[in-house]
Design a protein around this motif. Structure first.
Motif, mmCIF file in Angstrom:
data_model
loop_
_atom_site.group_PDB
_atom_site.id
_atom_site.type_symbol
_atom_site.label_atom_id
_atom_site.label_comp_id
_atom_site.label_asym_id
_atom_site.label_seq_id
_atom_site.Cartn_x
_atom_site.Cartn_y
_atom_site.Cartn_z
ATOM 1 N N ASN A 1 -10.596 -0.692 -3.282
ATOM 2 C CA ASN A 1 -9.653 -1.494 -2.513
ATOM 3 C C ASN A 1 -9.723 -2.956 -2.928
ATOM 4 O O ASN A 1 -10.809 -3.509 -3.131
ATOM 5 N N VAL B 1 0.644 5.581 0.124
ATOM 6 C CA VAL B 1 -0.199 6.707 0.542
ATOM 7 C C VAL B 1 0.562 7.990 0.223
ATOM 8 O O VAL B 1 1.738 7.960 -0.129
ATOM 9 N N SER C 1 0.838 -1.204 0.000
ATOM 10 C CA SER C 1 0.000 0.000 0.000
ATOM 11 C C SER C 1 0.870 1.250 0.000
ATOM 12 O O SER C 1 1.825 1.375 0.774
ATOM 13 N N GLN D 1 -1.600 -1.481 -4.068
ATOM 14 C CA GLN D 1 -2.775 -0.682 -3.702
ATOM 15 C C GLN D 1 -2.353 0.774 -3.606
ATOM 16 O O GLN D 1 -1.566 1.151 -2.731
ATOM 17 N N ASN D 2 -2.853 1.601 -4.520
ATOM 18 C CA ASN D 2 -2.443 3.007 -4.580
ATOM 19 C C ASN D 2 -3.491 3.882 -3.901
ATOM 20 O O ASN D 2 -4.509 4.228 -4.490
ATOM 21 N N ASN D 3 -3.218 4.253 -2.664
ATOM 22 C CA ASN D 3 -4.067 5.202 -1.953
ATOM 23 C C ASN D 3 -3.447 6.594 -1.945
ATOM 24 O O ASN D 3 -3.825 7.441 -1.143
ATOM 25 N N GLY E 1 -6.340 5.608 -6.114
ATOM 26 C CA GLY E 1 -7.602 5.037 -5.644
ATOM 27 C C GLY E 1 -7.912 3.709 -6.287
ATOM 28 O O GLY E 1 -9.074 3.318 -6.356
ATOM 29 N N THR F 1 -2.483 10.145 -4.277
ATOM 30 C CA THR F 1 -3.317 11.005 -5.110
ATOM 31 C C THR F 1 -2.843 11.065 -6.551
ATOM 32 O O THR F 1 -3.455 11.752 -7.371
ATOM 33 N N TRP G 1 -6.121 -0.474 -7.550
ATOM 34 C CA TRP G 1 -5.117 -1.511 -7.316
ATOM 35 C C TRP G 1 -4.736 -2.177 -8.627
ATOM 36 O O TRP G 1 -5.494 -2.170 -9.602
#
Length: 592
Positions: A471, A376, A374, A446-448, A496, A450, A498
């Motif tokens: 997700n 962020v 992940s 998982q790209n959370n 937002g 921006t 994956w």
């Protein structure tokens, strides 16, 4: 010396000589790369750039499948240097990977010789300096591995081969960009997009000032060219298109694709593609070649557009008028993702070997481990802006991992990288993935964050089996492509969303797993996979090369370097070293 006269050694020498006589060695390709600063004005403003052999971008390195590649690199910069070769799978040889977790840096004024084999590979790749944002200042070039003559291309032999290097560009130097990140600042909007190291053609007198040198690609009518495109930029996804011409996609990063036409294709940071383009227009004028920023406010980013010229030999005038339109997906957020998933492998095409690449039925192999990685937005850790994977911001060990293992250096790194995101506060650490040799792993990116990101895995190509917004859950596996997923080494992950890849861990070594977005990478968004064969008998991993550099806890082992005038001698010594190593391994196999 008594060993040399022993019956065992004499037998070994006889066996080695037998192999050398009976089996012709793979050819060697030798290159000299000198990295230095020059002054250039790609966007009309003089600035310092990193040249390779005096040119910006650097020369194209052409080799053939299975060639032994010897590259002597001379560092004429004022700081440490490493060159990396993303996508080139150095079988059993992460010692030559050219990143800090596997190599001590080449000090300023030194030269160092890389040596590896382009084993069982074909395709379009590039090289670049991996340290301290240096790629933002240049130092890159194309690296092409062509088919052996006995392996046919899955298309008619093109009439020519053209390399196009695109990427966003800042007028500030890479050192200035580095200082900005160290101060906790964002790099901001790039100043433009370069095509083959040159600025945009003056398609608009308001947006493009006079006096900017632009790239011209010369072609002949009726011919078909293989156009290889690399995005070597800092962080900007680019849409590539050629006015009035179809792009027949043929290959990406070593995998032949199903051949389908695109009017334009999004190329993300670190990715490479091959297109077949037929010059089938009437040449009433030249044509635009365009690379423009994606997923941005176009009214603000108008200047961040690269424009070159496709010039037919019978052209009747200069290109004029508006540029061809970019994709219009303002109201269709799935456009880019659908385009990405439309790229499939050509299962009937031979690659480096005379058998179909699609014969590896990856969809029926049991997954042994799953890693959910992940990302962020940047966070502040101990008062410093950092980026993370699973809550860990990576700092490179003082002693490279392989050397630390070989010399039993304690505490150089940790084998505790989490397979899922941390639940506690983020931390700065030297945490590495303890991967299982011969495992078949699932990596979910998982790209959370921006921004759209690209992720790359050194030493491997992986199957891109799925991507979607939201997700990832275990139910997401139901959407995986288990038949003809593209095989590549760099893949985009939308904000937002994956992306899931599958990879067979059959290449022993220490391999970098990172974002290709230079700002995120510089601030810590990376780790390594340490893959060890527990039954290693010196056949699954090569030993450290004879010219290995020492640093960190082992710096006392490093001897002063001789003058660089001995570069050709160094290359010769490395060639002999590899020949003896191959013969030794072959002899051991026979003696068993």
């Amino acid at each position: 010396m008594a060993l040399l006269g022993s019956p065992w050694m004499l037998r070994l020498i006889h066996v080695a000589l037998f192999f050398s006589l009976c089996f012709a060695e793979d050819p060697f390709a030798n290159f000299q790369l000198e990295l230095s600063y020059i002054t250039a004005s790609p966007l009309g403003v003089p600035q310092q750039v990193i040249a390779v052999n005096g040119t910006f971008p650097g020369p194209t390195l052409n080799v053939t499948t299975n060639y032994n590649v010897v590259i002597n690199v001379k560092n004429k910069l004022d700081e440490d240097l490493l060159i990396t070769w993303p996508g080139v799978q150095m079988r059993r040889n992460s010692w030559e990977d050219g990143v800090l977790g596997t190599n001590c840096p080449i000090p300023a004024g030194w030269n160092w010789t890389y040596q590896f084999q382009a084993k069982d590979q074909i395709g379009t790749f590039f090289y670049f300096p991996s340290l301290n944002l240096q790629r933002a200042g240049g130092g890159f070039g194309s690296f092409i591995i062509t088919n052996r003559d006995i392996i046919p291309l899955p298309f008619k032999t093109p009439d020519g081969d053209i390399v196009i290097i695109i990427g966003d560009w800042y007028i500030r130097s890479h050192t200035a960009l580095r200082l900005a990140l160290d101060a906790g600042n964002d790099l901001g909007m790039p100043d433009g997009v370069l095509i083959n190291g040159k600025g945009p053609y003056q398609y608009n007198t308001t947006l493009v000032p006079d006096g900017i040198d632009y790239e011209t690609i010369n072609v002949d009518p009726g011919k078909t060219y293989r156009i290889r495109v690399h995005n070597v930029g800092v962080s900007t996804a680019l849409n590539f298109r050629i006015q009035n011409h179809n792009l027949l996609l043929a290959e990406t990063e070593g995998c032949y694709t199903m051949q389908q036409n695109y009017t334009s294709l999004d190329i993300y940071v670190g990715q490479s593609y091959s297109f077949l383009v037929t010059m089938d227009q009437n040449a009433s004028s030249d044509y635009y070649i365009v690379a423009s920023a994606r997923f941005v406010n176009q009214s603000i980013w108008q200047n961040v557009t690269g424009v070159a010229i496709l010039h037919y030999s019978n052209s009747q005038g200069k290109a004029a008028g508006p540029l061809p339109d970019p994709p219009n997906d303002v109201y269709d957020k799935s456009y880019a993702m659908n385009q990405a998933m439309s790229i499939r492998q050509n299962g009937s095409a031979s690659g480096a070997r005379p058998n179909p690449q699609g014969s590896f039925h990856y969809g029926s192999i049991n997954i042994t481990d799953t890693y959910i990685l992940s990302s962020v937005p940047p966070v502040v850790i101990n008062g410093t802006t950092r980026t993370t994977l699973n809550g860990i911001s990576f700092v490179n060990p003082d002693t490279p991992i392989g050397l630390a293992d070989q010399y039993k250096v304690q505490g150089a790194y940790k084998l505790d990288f989490p397979s899922t995101p941390l639940t506690g506060p983020p931390r700065i650490d030297r945490s590495v993935i303890n991967a299982t040799y011969k495992g078949f792993i699932e990596v979910v990116l998982q790209n959370n964050d921006t921004v759209v990101q690209s992720f790359h895995m050194d030493g491997y190509a992986f199957f891109v089996v799925g991507m979607a917004y939201g997700n990832w859950t275990e139910n997401s596996r139901n959407s995986y492509d288990k038949w003809d997923a593209i095989i590549r080494s760099t893949i985009q992950v939308f904000p937002g969303a994956w992306t899931a890849v599958l990879v067979s861990l059959d290449n022993v070594g220490v391999w970098n797993l990172r974002t290709e977005n230079l700002d995120r990478w510089y601030l810590g968004q990376e780790t390594y996979m340490r893959i060890v064969n527990p039954k290693d008998d010196n056949t699954t991993a090569l030993p450290a090369p004879g010219n290995v550099l020492y640093c960190g806890a082992l710096a006392y082992l490093q001897t002063p370097q001789k003058t660089s005038s001995s570069a050709s001698t160094i290359s010769g010594q490395h060639r002999l070293y590899l020949m003896l190593l191959v013969l030794f391994s072959a002899a051991i196999s026979v003696l068993r």
